[in-house]
Design an enzyme around this catalytic site. Sequence first.
Site, mmCIF file in Angstrom:
data_model
loop_
_atom_site.group_PDB
_atom_site.id
_atom_site.type_symbol
_atom_site.label_atom_id
_atom_site.label_comp_id
_atom_site.label_asym_id
_atom_site.label_seq_id
_atom_site.Cartn_x
_atom_site.Cartn_y
_atom_site.Cartn_z
ATOM 1 N N ARG A 118 3.089 2.066 -1.125
ATOM 2 C CA ARG A 118 2.494 1.325 -2.341
ATOM 3 C C ARG A 118 2.998 2.017 -3.651
ATOM 4 N NH1 ARG A 118 -3.416 -0.439 -1.566
ATOM 5 N NH2 ARG A 118 -2.918 -1.238 -3.681
ATOM 6 N N GLU A 168 -0.943 -8.435 -1.843
ATOM 7 C CA GLU A 168 -0.408 -8.105 -0.722
ATOM 8 C C GLU A 168 -0.267 -9.486 -0.132
ATOM 9 O OE1 GLU A 168 -2.531 -5.224 1.540
ATOM 10 O OE2 GLU A 168 -3.029 -3.963 -0.263
ATOM 11 N N ARG A 170 -0.901 5.141 3.975
ATOM 12 C CA ARG A 170 0.367 4.756 3.441
ATOM 13 C C ARG A 170 0.844 5.747 2.337
ATOM 14 N NH1 ARG A 170 -1.088 -1.539 2.244
ATOM 15 N NH2 ARG A 170 -2.871 -0.322 1.587
#
Length: 82
Positions: A2, A10, A44
């Site tokens: 990200r 997204e 992430r």
Amino acid sequence: MRLHGIDCPEKGQPFGQVAKQFANKAIYGKTVKVDSTDTDRYGRTIGIVWYDEPTQNLNEAFCFAVGVAVYAVMVLGFFAAV
């Protein structure tokens, strides 16, 4: 992955495909460097992405592109005045 400081749409969200195309056009086939700033709750990496011999910042490019789009909608669409 990200982008730090960017609430990017997204997959499946409005403008998600546009955001993906923007990123692909900027960095596809290039060597990138990621300065990790954090990890989100899904594991992430959150970071700043550098490309073109780390002189270009993908995070800043997104901000600029969104700013131009907002200007076009608000001013050219007569919702605001300069």
